[in-house]
Design a protein around this motif. Structure first.
Motif, PDB file in Angstrom:
ATOM      1  N   PRO A   1      -6.140   8.818  -3.025  1.00  0.00           N
ATOM      2  CA  PRO A   1      -5.550   9.933  -3.775  1.00  0.00           C
ATOM      3  C   PRO A   1      -6.317  10.165  -5.079  1.00  0.00           C
ATOM      4  CG  PRO A   1      -3.898   8.234  -3.260  1.00  0.00           C
ATOM      5  CD  PRO A   1      -5.232   7.668  -2.929  1.00  0.00           C
ATOM      6  N   SER A   2      -6.357  11.389  -5.522  1.00  0.00           N
ATOM      7  CA  SER A   2      -7.027  11.628  -6.809  1.00  0.00           C
ATOM      8  C   SER A   2      -6.101  11.263  -7.971  1.00  0.00           C
ATOM      9  CB  SER A   2      -7.473  13.093  -6.908  1.00  0.00           C
ATOM     10  OG  SER A   2      -6.427  13.924  -6.463  1.00  0.00           O
ATOM     11  N   ASP A   3      -4.799  11.233  -7.716  1.00  0.00           N
ATOM     12  CA  ASP A   3      -3.860  10.837  -8.771  1.00  0.00           C
ATOM     13  C   ASP A   3      -3.720   9.311  -8.835  1.00  0.00           C
ATOM     14  OD1 ASP A   3      -3.388  13.456  -9.338  1.00  0.00           O
ATOM     15  OD2 ASP A   3      -1.582  13.602  -8.077  1.00  0.00           O
ATOM     16  N   ASP A   4      -3.182   8.873  -9.953  1.00  0.00           N
ATOM     17  CA  ASP A   4      -2.924   7.451 -10.155  1.00  0.00           C
ATOM     18  C   ASP A   4      -1.973   6.932  -9.073  1.00  0.00           C
ATOM     19  OD1 ASP A   4      -2.933   4.991 -11.638  1.00  0.00           O
ATOM     20  OD2 ASP A   4      -0.929   5.502 -12.367  1.00  0.00           O
ATOM     21  N   TYR A   5      -2.305   5.779  -8.509  1.00  0.00           N
ATOM     22  CA  TYR A   5      -1.393   5.158  -7.539  1.00  0.00           C
ATOM     23  C   TYR A   5      -1.558   3.659  -7.608  1.00  0.00           C
ATOM     24  CZ  TYR A   5      -5.273   3.952  -4.433  1.00  0.00           C
ATOM     25  OH  TYR A   5      -6.421   3.406  -3.920  1.00  0.00           O
ATOM     26  N   THR A   6      -0.560   2.914  -7.149  1.00  0.00           N
ATOM     27  CA  THR A   6      -0.669   1.459  -7.077  1.00  0.00           C
ATOM     28  C   THR A   6      -0.213   1.009  -5.697  1.00  0.00           C
ATOM     29  OG1 THR A   6       1.579   1.176  -7.929  1.00  0.00           O
ATOM     30  CG2 THR A   6      -0.197   1.112  -9.546  1.00  0.00           C
ATOM     31  N   VAL A   7      -0.616  -0.190  -5.338  1.00  0.00           N
ATOM     32  CA  VAL A   7      -0.172  -0.790  -4.069  1.00  0.00           C
ATOM     33  C   VAL A   7       0.566  -2.076  -4.422  1.00  0.00           C
ATOM     34  CG1 VAL A   7      -0.923  -1.838  -1.894  1.00  0.00           C
ATOM     35  CG2 VAL A   7      -2.118   0.188  -2.786  1.00  0.00           C
ATOM     36  N   PRO A   8       1.812  -2.218  -3.987  1.00  0.00           N
ATOM     37  CA  PRO A   8       2.591  -3.395  -4.376  1.00  0.00           C
ATOM     38  C   PRO A   8       2.073  -4.683  -3.722  1.00  0.00           C
ATOM     39  CG  PRO A   8       3.801  -2.067  -2.793  1.00  0.00           C
ATOM     40  CD  PRO A   8       2.575  -1.290  -3.130  1.00  0.00           C
ATOM     41  N   PHE A   9       2.338  -5.801  -4.375  1.00  0.00           N
ATOM     42  CA  PHE A   9       1.982  -7.112  -3.814  1.00  0.00           C
ATOM     43  C   PHE A   9       3.066  -7.553  -2.826  1.00  0.00           C
ATOM     44  CE2 PHE A   9      -0.245  -8.487  -8.036  1.00  0.00           C
ATOM     45  CZ  PHE A   9      -1.251  -7.575  -7.785  1.00  0.00           C
ATOM     46  N   GLY A  10       2.663  -8.386  -1.882  1.00  0.00           N
ATOM     47  CA  GLY A  10       3.656  -9.012  -0.999  1.00  0.00           C
ATOM     48  C   GLY A  10       4.067  -8.163   0.185  1.00  0.00           C
ATOM     49  N   GLU A  11       3.312  -7.080   0.450  1.00  0.00           N
ATOM     50  CA  GLU A  11       3.632  -6.239   1.610  1.00  0.00           C
ATOM     51  C   GLU A  11       2.430  -6.165   2.529  1.00  0.00           C
ATOM     52  OE1 GLU A  11       5.182  -2.385   0.614  1.00  0.00           O
ATOM     53  OE2 GLU A  11       6.623  -3.245  -0.823  1.00  0.00           O
ATOM     54  N   ALA A  12       2.590  -6.703   3.743  1.00  0.00           N
ATOM     55  CA  ALA A  12       1.505  -6.642   4.730  1.00  0.00           C
ATOM     56  C   ALA A  12       1.395  -5.218   5.282  1.00  0.00           C
ATOM     57  CB  ALA A  12       1.784  -7.621   5.854  1.00  0.00           C
ATOM     58  N   ARG A  13       0.243  -4.952   5.924  1.00  0.00           N
ATOM     59  CA  ARG A  13       0.052  -3.627   6.524  1.00  0.00           C
ATOM     60  C   ARG A  13      -0.300  -3.815   7.996  1.00  0.00           C
ATOM     61  NH1 ARG A  13      -5.148   0.002   6.019  1.00  0.00           N
ATOM     62  NH2 ARG A  13      -4.366   1.965   6.860  1.00  0.00           N
ATOM     63  N   THR A  14       0.416  -3.122   8.842  1.00  0.00           N
ATOM     64  CA  THR A  14       0.101  -3.196  10.272  1.00  0.00           C
ATOM     65  C   THR A  14      -1.057  -2.249  10.554  1.00  0.00           C
ATOM     66  OG1 THR A  14       2.401  -3.688  10.766  1.00  0.00           O
ATOM     67  CG2 THR A  14       1.030  -2.945  12.604  1.00  0.00           C
ATOM     68  N   LEU A  15      -2.188  -2.820  10.995  1.00  0.00           N
ATOM     69  CA  LEU A  15      -3.378  -2.007  11.237  1.00  0.00           C
ATOM     70  C   LEU A  15      -3.358  -1.423  12.638  1.00  0.00           C
ATOM     71  CD1 LEU A  15      -6.203  -4.226   9.657  1.00  0.00           C
ATOM     72  CD2 LEU A  15      -4.931  -2.354   8.601  1.00  0.00           C
ATOM     73  N   ARG A  16      -2.616  -2.101  13.508  1.00  0.00           N
ATOM     74  CA  ARG A  16      -2.608  -1.676  14.909  1.00  0.00           C
ATOM     75  C   ARG A  16      -1.342  -2.207  15.552  1.00  0.00           C
ATOM     76  NH1 ARG A  16      -7.549  -1.600  18.695  1.00  0.00           N
ATOM     77  NH2 ARG A  16      -6.540  -1.725  20.731  1.00  0.00           N
ATOM     78  N   GLU A  17      -0.613  -1.328  16.215  1.00  0.00           N
ATOM     79  CA  GLU A  17       0.611  -1.763  16.891  1.00  0.00           C
ATOM     80  C   GLU A  17       0.236  -2.382  18.234  1.00  0.00           C
ATOM     81  OE1 GLU A  17       3.854  -1.309  15.877  1.00  0.00           O
ATOM     82  OE2 GLU A  17       3.591   0.047  14.163  1.00  0.00           O
ATOM     83  N   GLY A  18       0.963  -3.410  18.663  1.00  0.00           N
ATOM     84  CA  GLY A  18       0.680  -4.024  19.960  1.00  0.00           C
ATOM     85  C   GLY A  18       1.904  -4.702  20.517  1.00  0.00           C
ATOM     86  N   GLU A  19       1.848  -5.065  21.794  1.00  0.00           N
ATOM     87  CA  GLU A  19       3.030  -5.608  22.469  1.00  0.00           C
ATOM     88  C   GLU A  19       2.861  -7.046  22.948  1.00  0.00           C
ATOM     89  OE1 GLU A  19       5.762  -3.811  22.541  1.00  0.00           O
ATOM     90  OE2 GLU A  19       4.720  -2.056  21.706  1.00  0.00           O
ATOM     91  N   ASP A  20       1.597  -7.448  23.223  1.00  0.00           N
ATOM     92  CA  ASP A  20       1.402  -8.712  23.940  1.00  0.00           C
ATOM     93  C   ASP A  20       1.098  -9.901  23.042  1.00  0.00           C
ATOM     94  OD1 ASP A  20       1.710  -7.243  26.283  1.00  0.00           O
ATOM     95  OD2 ASP A  20      -0.439  -6.756  26.337  1.00  0.00           O
ATOM     96  N   VAL A  21       0.263  -9.680  22.056  1.00  0.00           N
ATOM     97  CA  VAL A  21      -0.195 -10.765  21.187  1.00  0.00           C
ATOM     98  C   VAL A  21      -0.211 -10.253  19.732  1.00  0.00           C
ATOM     99  CG1 VAL A  21      -2.030 -12.465  20.758  1.00  0.00           C
ATOM    100  CG2 VAL A  21      -1.776 -11.482  23.033  1.00  0.00           C
ATOM    101  N   SER A  22       0.121 -11.147  18.780  1.00  0.00           N
ATOM    102  CA  SER A  22       0.035 -10.777  17.350  1.00  0.00           C
ATOM    103  C   SER A  22      -1.171 -11.461  16.725  1.00  0.00           C
ATOM    104  CB  SER A  22       1.282 -11.239  16.600  1.00  0.00           C
ATOM    105  OG  SER A  22       2.419 -10.561  17.078  1.00  0.00           O
ATOM    106  N   LEU A  23      -1.899 -10.700  15.898  1.00  0.00           N
ATOM    107  CA  LEU A  23      -3.057 -11.265  15.192  1.00  0.00           C
ATOM    108  C   LEU A  23      -2.849 -11.014  13.693  1.00  0.00           C
ATOM    109  CD1 LEU A  23      -6.787 -10.534  16.168  1.00  0.00           C
ATOM    110  CD2 LEU A  23      -5.958 -11.792  14.193  1.00  0.00           C
TER     111      LEU A  23
END
Lengths: 370, 332
Positions: B191-213
């Motif tokens: 974003p061109s505006d000011d933003y922050t990302v909070p600590f302690g929150e994971a991000r799911t990069l890819r949804e899946g059903e069989d195995v978690s990485l």
């Protein structure tokens, strides 16, 4: 040139004199200054440095209070009131009180283990110090630490960590912040003779010198680092010889003479406030007791030398004698000051013992700042 | 909105925070005149002056201690270690002095410790290490490991505004990684505006059903590559970027384990003594009954990191090792 002016200008110290320095004999009523490689002796004209009666008695009260607080803590330790250990600074009262009494309220003090007097004269109440030693809630760390690992934020006093030398860079950083903000305030810190062997001492003093920071470094050279002798600690004849290596002025003084300590420290602090950079002061004393309450001092100390320092360079006795002989105070006034200093220490102990122990339910509090 | 490199993201966050708050300043070796070893602060000293972008003597413990001193007075230092490996010089300053200060009731220490770490081709034993396991057991510290430019910028801003000492891991390998070569999920618009990302929150990069990485740091690249390969084999992998290691998003790990029943934890640091051990233990303690297979871990070998390419490649967790582990888990 009058004799007085000549003395103020100093008499060059020869390299032979510097190579044979004796802390006991050579600092009788004089001190050494180092400006680059220019070493000079100065006689201390005590009569020109008399503070007002009020200041004289304030210094006396705090020196006496320091000793009384530490003796009270020592007996509290023997009575089982102190968890852990305790370090005291018998013999360092003049160095601590004389130096820290030059600071203003709004200036930071970065003390070490042997600076009880600096805490007290900066305004840290004895009952807070004692509650800390007793592991109680009314101590500034609320039972999270003890001994002279103690700070007091209301009076801008930092808490040291046990890793000797670490606070030298911290003091430099506080001074850096003062300079960055243009406050014109000085910072005062201490290190022991052993602490000068650490890398942190070097890194902190060098940082302060490079950035010309408003900080005063006092080496409390009490001639023992726990059980290690000076000759095992450094090969130069005096620690003040390190000052030219950092490009800052140095002073070697008798740290048992409170009026000399005050003169040299207040001048150094004034230079810091004026933006003239740091000063290194080696204040020589004798540790008149063991390293800690557990230490068997007589196992390793040179008893003859200890006796000599105890008899002639006990800072409190020296100051009593000075006040009386100079006519600054009467015996009655001196005795009353001692009595008040001791009574205040005992009251502080009684109050501190009434403070509750911390509730274990608070253990997880404050690991992180909000 | 736009696309920038990871290096530009860090640089922009520093610049914007220094513009926003006069109490923010930088200590580091060669950061002023030279702009730093990785040019993060190129042009900073000209703009902000020598008092806020400070070239310090070669003495990490000294200037870390000095930064802590300044932080005690309320300033907000950001200190740059030329390489993460050199943070060992300042270990006691961070672990003993800064981390416990607030617990000892001596006030907050708002300090950001920037550590350019992890492997870059043949950088050798003293320029390639992952320092997070050294600090993970120290209460009072926060440890952040951004992998996208978006997170790098937003989390550095959060770190600077935080009142605690924050170890901010940055990845040399990602500094100049061409934006158009990154998978789309790793290049969100900035974003061109000011933003922050909070600590302690994971991000799911890819949804899946069989195995978690579950992973963090540079190994998100291997994780996504491996997930693509497994997909062609009919295995659906959920990939989670932890982003923040201390605090870490325990719920995100438990949730994905409940969903797939199979967990692989991956990081570039050595498996032995790595953060994956803590994650695995938490799953064993709190989600045991959801597991359909033993938890697997992939990390570097339990050796110092070597320099010569064949040795370094054998040391690092490769995409192949991740693929093998995923296949085994899927087949279990």
């Amino acid at each position: 040139m009058s004799e007085t002016t000549a003395e103020r200008a100093g008499i060059p110290a020869t390299s032979d004199e510097l190579a044979r320095l004796d802390y006991f004999e050579d600092l009788r009523d004089r001190y050494l200054s180092l400006d680059g490689l220019d070493a000079k002796w100065h006689s201390f004209e005590r009569e020109n440095s008399y503070p007002s009666f009020e200041t004289c008695m304030r210094l006396h009260y705090f020196m006496s209070h320091t000793r009384a607080v530490e003796e009270t803590l020592d007996s509290a330790f023997r009575s089982g009131h102190i968890p852990g250990t305790a370090y005291f600074a018998r013999g360092n009262e003049a160095a601590s009180v004389g130096s820290a009494s030059c600071l203003r309220d709004e200036e930071w003090l970065v003390p070490m283990h042997r600076n009880c007097g600096a805490h007290l004269v900066k305004g840290h109440p004895a009952r807070s110090i004692m509650a800390h030693f007793f592991g109680r809630m009314d101590g500034p760390s609320r039972g999270r630490d003890g001994n002279f690992h103690i700070g007091y934020r209301p009076k801008k006093i930092t808490q040291l960590i046990s890793h000797i030398g670490s606070m030298i860079p911290v003091a430099a950083g506080i001074a850096w912040a003062e300079k960055a903000r243009g406050t014109g305030r000085a910072t005062l810190t201490y290190i022991g003779d052993g602490g000068t062997s650490t890398g942190d001492f070097h890194e902190g003093v060098n940082f302060a010198a490079v950035h010309k920071l408003p900080v005063v470094f006092i080496i409390d050279n009490n001639q023992y680092a726990y059980k290690t002798l000076l000759k095992e600690q450094y090969a130069c004849k005096s620690l003040i010889l390190k000052a030219p290596g950092y490009g800052i002025p140095g002073f070697l003084i008798d740290g048992t003479d409170i009026l000399l300590v005050r003169k040299i420290c207040s001048e150094a602090i004034d230079r810091a406030r004026a933006g003239e950079g740091p000063t290194l002061i080696e204040s020589v004393t004798m540790r008149l007791a063991g390293h800690s309450v557990y230490d068997k001092y007589s196992d390793y100390v040179d008893l003859e030398n200890l006796r000599r320092w105890t008899n002639e360079r006990d800072p409190l006795e020296r100051y009593d004698t000075f006040l009386e002989e100079s006519g600054m105070a009467t015996i009655e006034e001196i005795s009353a000051s001692h009595a008040r200093a001791r009574a205040d220490a005992e009251t502080a102990r009684d109050e501190a013992l009434k403070s509750p122990f911390p509730d274990p339910a608070t253990l997880n509090d404050d690991v992180y700042a909000p | 909105m736009g696309q920038i490199t990871y290096r530009q993201a860090i640089s922009e966050a520093l610049w914007e925070e220094m513009e926003r708050d006069k109490e923010v300043f930088l200590y580091g070796e060669d950061i002023g005149l030279g702009g730093g070893a990785f040019y993060i602060t190129k042009g900073f000293q000209e703009h902000f002056g020598r008092d806020r972008v400070v070239d310090v003597p070669l003495s990490e413990a000294g200037w870390t201690g000095a930064a802590i001193g300044a932080a005690l007075t309320g300033m907000r230092p950001v200190i740059e270690f030329q390489f993460a490996d050199f943070v060992t010089e300042s270990f006691k300053m961070i672990v003993d002095l800064a981390a416990g200060n607030h617990f000892r009731q001596m006030g907050p220490v708002p300090l950001v410790i920037r550590l350019p770490g992890a492997a870059l081709v043949s950088a050798g034993p003293f320029h390639s290490q992952n320092p997070e396991p050294w600090f993970f057991g120290t209460p009072g510290l926060k440890i952040i490991a951004p992998t996208t430019a978006y997170d790098a910028k937003g989390m550095l801003k959060t770190a600077i505004r935080d009142n605690n000492p924050v170890i901010y891991l940055e990845y040399k390998k990602l500094y100049n990684y061409p934006v158009n070569e990154l998978p789309d999920i790793l290049r969100p618009d900035i974003p061109s505006d000011d933003y922050t990302v909070p600590f302690g929150e994971a991000r799911t990069l890819r949804e899946g059903e069989d195995v978690s990485l579950v992973t963090f740091g540079t190994t998100v690249l291997q994780a996504l590559e491996a997930a693509d390969i497994l997909e062609e084999e009919g295995v659906s992998t959920e990939v989670i970027d932890m982003r923040s290691i201390l605090p870490y998003d325990k719920e995100a790990i438990l949730r994905t384990v409940e969903k797939t029943g199979k967990l692989l934890i991956l990081h570039e640091a050595r498996k032995h003594g790595g953060i994956s051990g803590e994650f695995a233990a938490v799953v064993a303690e709190e989600a045991f009954e959801h597991l359909d297979a033993p938890i697997q871990r992939v990390g570097a070998t339990n050796t110092p990191i070597p320099l010569s390419p064949p040795l370094e490649n054998a040391y690092l967790p490769s995409t192949q090792k991740v693929v093998d582990a995923l296949r085994e888990l899927a087949a279990y």
